[in-house]
Design a protein around this motif. Structure first.
Motif, mmCIF file in Angstrom:
data_model
loop_
_atom_site.group_PDB
_atom_site.id
_atom_site.type_symbol
_atom_site.label_atom_id
_atom_site.label_comp_id
_atom_site.label_asym_id
_atom_site.label_seq_id
_atom_site.Cartn_x
_atom_site.Cartn_y
_atom_site.Cartn_z
ATOM 1 N N LEU A 20 1.231 -4.715 -9.911
ATOM 2 C CA LEU A 20 1.648 -4.131 -8.637
ATOM 3 C C LEU A 20 1.368 -5.066 -7.465
ATOM 4 O O LEU A 20 2.187 -5.210 -6.556
ATOM 5 N N ILE A 59 1.641 8.420 -16.588
ATOM 6 C CA ILE A 59 2.593 8.090 -15.533
ATOM 7 C C ILE A 59 3.574 7.059 -16.080
ATOM 8 O O ILE A 59 3.152 5.985 -16.512
ATOM 9 N N GLU A 63 8.374 4.650 -13.237
ATOM 10 C CA GLU A 63 8.111 5.343 -11.974
ATOM 11 C C GLU A 63 7.186 4.514 -11.085
ATOM 12 O O GLU A 63 7.401 4.403 -9.870
ATOM 13 N N ILE A 64 6.163 3.935 -11.685
ATOM 14 C CA ILE A 64 5.218 3.125 -10.909
ATOM 15 C C ILE A 64 5.902 1.910 -10.298
ATOM 16 O O ILE A 64 5.654 1.556 -9.143
ATOM 17 N N GLN A 66 9.217 1.387 -9.804
ATOM 18 C CA GLN A 66 10.577 1.623 -9.313
ATOM 19 C C GLN A 66 10.848 0.799 -8.049
ATOM 20 O O GLN A 66 10.099 0.845 -7.072
ATOM 21 N N TYR A 364 -5.245 7.681 -8.255
ATOM 22 C CA TYR A 364 -3.792 7.859 -8.356
ATOM 23 C C TYR A 364 -3.081 7.022 -7.292
ATOM 24 O O TYR A 364 -2.022 6.437 -7.539
ATOM 25 N N HIS A 365 -3.686 6.964 -6.112
ATOM 26 C CA HIS A 365 -3.063 6.192 -5.028
ATOM 27 C C HIS A 365 -3.112 4.688 -5.291
ATOM 28 O O HIS A 365 -2.355 3.931 -4.677
ATOM 29 N N PHE A 367 -1.914 3.437 -7.726
ATOM 30 C CA PHE A 367 -0.689 3.157 -8.475
ATOM 31 C C PHE A 367 0.573 3.753 -7.863
ATOM 32 O O PHE A 367 1.677 3.337 -8.221
ATOM 33 N N GLN A 368 0.405 4.736 -6.964
ATOM 34 C CA GLN A 368 1.581 5.375 -6.379
ATOM 35 C C GLN A 368 1.338 5.711 -4.915
ATOM 36 O O GLN A 368 0.183 5.816 -4.480
ATOM 37 N N ILE A 372 3.192 11.060 -3.643
ATOM 38 C CA ILE A 372 3.319 11.269 -5.086
ATOM 39 C C ILE A 372 1.936 11.400 -5.724
ATOM 40 O O ILE A 372 1.716 12.235 -6.613
ATOM 41 N N ALA A 373 0.999 10.559 -5.271
ATOM 42 C CA ALA A 373 -0.363 10.607 -5.811
ATOM 43 C C ALA A 373 -0.994 11.973 -5.557
ATOM 44 O O ALA A 373 -1.664 12.531 -6.435
ATOM 45 N N ARG A 376 0.426 14.610 -7.930
ATOM 46 C CA ARG A 376 -0.140 14.471 -9.267
ATOM 47 C C ARG A 376 -1.588 14.970 -9.290
ATOM 48 O O ARG A 376 -2.016 15.636 -10.240
#
Length: 403
Positions: A20, A59, A63-64, A66, A364-365, A367-368, A372-373, A376
């Protein structure tokens, strides 16, 4: 000067985080090789296995990444050709690199114990978590009574988390199907003299005390001798069970042995002060012989460190040496209770649980995006079962109830 080709092997915490960060930099051309099409969020696998939603621990990589400038190859990395600076996948595809980052993860170690691999359940993948959840549900509904014993082997974080979550989940299934749970016999087996052997003794004592309050029977200094379809053997006698979950052992990925890396006594890869096993080959996270290897926080920290050095090298600056960072240890044990070790500070109970929940949101944040995080993260309080009786109240979480 053309773009540097960075190949990352591994779709876990370290590999995905490094990908990322690197794919946003115009100096690099990034390829991620992963044997899975999803990123597994290990801290919530126990929750998925005990009635939680699949989405909180899985996940999709698509999606990660995109809209990101990255090539994703879903294959097993097989061989490394150091002379040609290339990685060969199991299908025979060859991927060239200028720098290689290895974050492949580990494998389950059954220690050659007879019957264990064949008859026990695992908890290292989302598929294994779902399989265990189906078994727990189906066994109760089919037999109309709990298993004679539910046995978790391994007193590390995963085993403790799962054992602590089992009583509430099993009672919930019984309630939904009008079954009388009676006395639930849940055993936690650990070969070491205490639970959480890597943690201070006072934390081990507090966790053991809370597990006993939940009705968990602890077997310490107890080695598993064998397993059959109907029982687990300890101390020369059987514990009758069709539900044994093995969380007790890991091995470094066989990729490193197969490709003749130098390994430490613990089986992990020897690295230098820049996390290099060899020039331009970086090893991070669970695979590297570093002080806090094995923690998700360490894998993330290692990924960021290597990325920063790759960026420095791309603009002709010297790399900075690695300084290991001590992680914050958070171990949830049942509903609304967790043990936290933050430096020298100990925190127990509901506050510990709250810190764990906030840590999940931050993770979660990593990665997204926040929106979205957060979605989830909020799903951690929802239920998901492939059963019309158990699925009627998905919004009601057993983790929001107190005993």
């Amino acid at each position: 000067m053309g773009k540097q080709r960075i190949v990352i092997v591994g779709g876990g915490f370290g590999g995905v985080k490094a990908a990322l960060e690197l794919c946003e930099n115009p100096h690099f051309e990034v390829t991620l090789i992963s044997s899975h099409d999803n990123f597994r969020y290990y801290p919530t696998l126990f929750r998925t296995a005990t009635g939680g939603r699949r989405m909180i621990s899985s996940i999709p990589l698509s999606e990660i990444f995109q809209g990101k400038r990255i090539e994703i190859i879903q294959e097993h990395a097989d061989y490394l050709d150091r002379k040609k600076s290339s990685v060969k996948t199991e299908s025979g595809r060859v991927i060239q690199y200028d720098s290689l980052l290895l974050a492949i993860g580990v494998k389950t170690n059954y220690f050659n114990i007879s019957g264990l691999e064949e008859f026990s359940f695992g908890l290292r993948t989302t598929a294994e978590a779902e399989e265990l959840k189906r078994h727990l549900h189906d066994q109760l509904v089919k037999e109309r009574r709990p298993d004679l014993n539910y046995v978790v082997v391994g007193g590390g974080p995963t085993g403790v988390e799962l054992a602590g979550a089992l009583p509430a989940y099993l009672r919930r299934i019984c309630e939904k199907h009008d079954l009388k749970p009676g006395s639930l016999h849940i055993d936690l087996i650990e070969a070491a003299p205490r639970l959480l052997p890597r943690m201070p003794k006072d934390i081990s004592r507090q966790v053991a005390r809370h597990l006993r309050r939940l009705g968990i029977k602890l077997y310490l200094k107890t080695a598993v001798e064998a397993q059959t379809a109907d029982a687990l053997m300890i101390h020369g006698r059987p514990i009758r069970s069709h539900t044994v979950v093995w969380t007790a052992g890991i091995l470094n990925n066989p990729f490193f042995t197969r490709n003749e890396f130098q390994l430490a006594k613990n089986g992990k890869v020897r690295i230098d002060q820049f996390l290099q096993a060899e020039p331009n080959i970086y090893v991070i996270g669970d695979n590297a012989d570093t002080p806090y290897s094995g923690m998700a926080q360490t894998a993330l920290y290692d990924a960021k460190y290597v990325v920063q050095n790759l960026i420095r090298l791309s603009v002709n600056k010297n790399p900075r040496p690695y300084n290991a960072k001590r992680p914050v240890y958070v171990t949830p044990v049942g509903s609304n209770w967790a043990a936290v070790l933050w430096g020298g500070v100990r925190i127990y109970g509901r506050l510990g649980w709250t810190l764990r929940r906030l840590a999940d949101l931050v993770a979660y944040h990593d990665f997204q995006p926040w929106q979205i995080a957060t979605s989830r993260w909020m799903a951690e309080d929802e239920e998901e079962d492939n059963c019309k009786h158990c699925g009627d109240d998905m919004a009601n979480s057993i983790f929001q109830k107190t005993k």
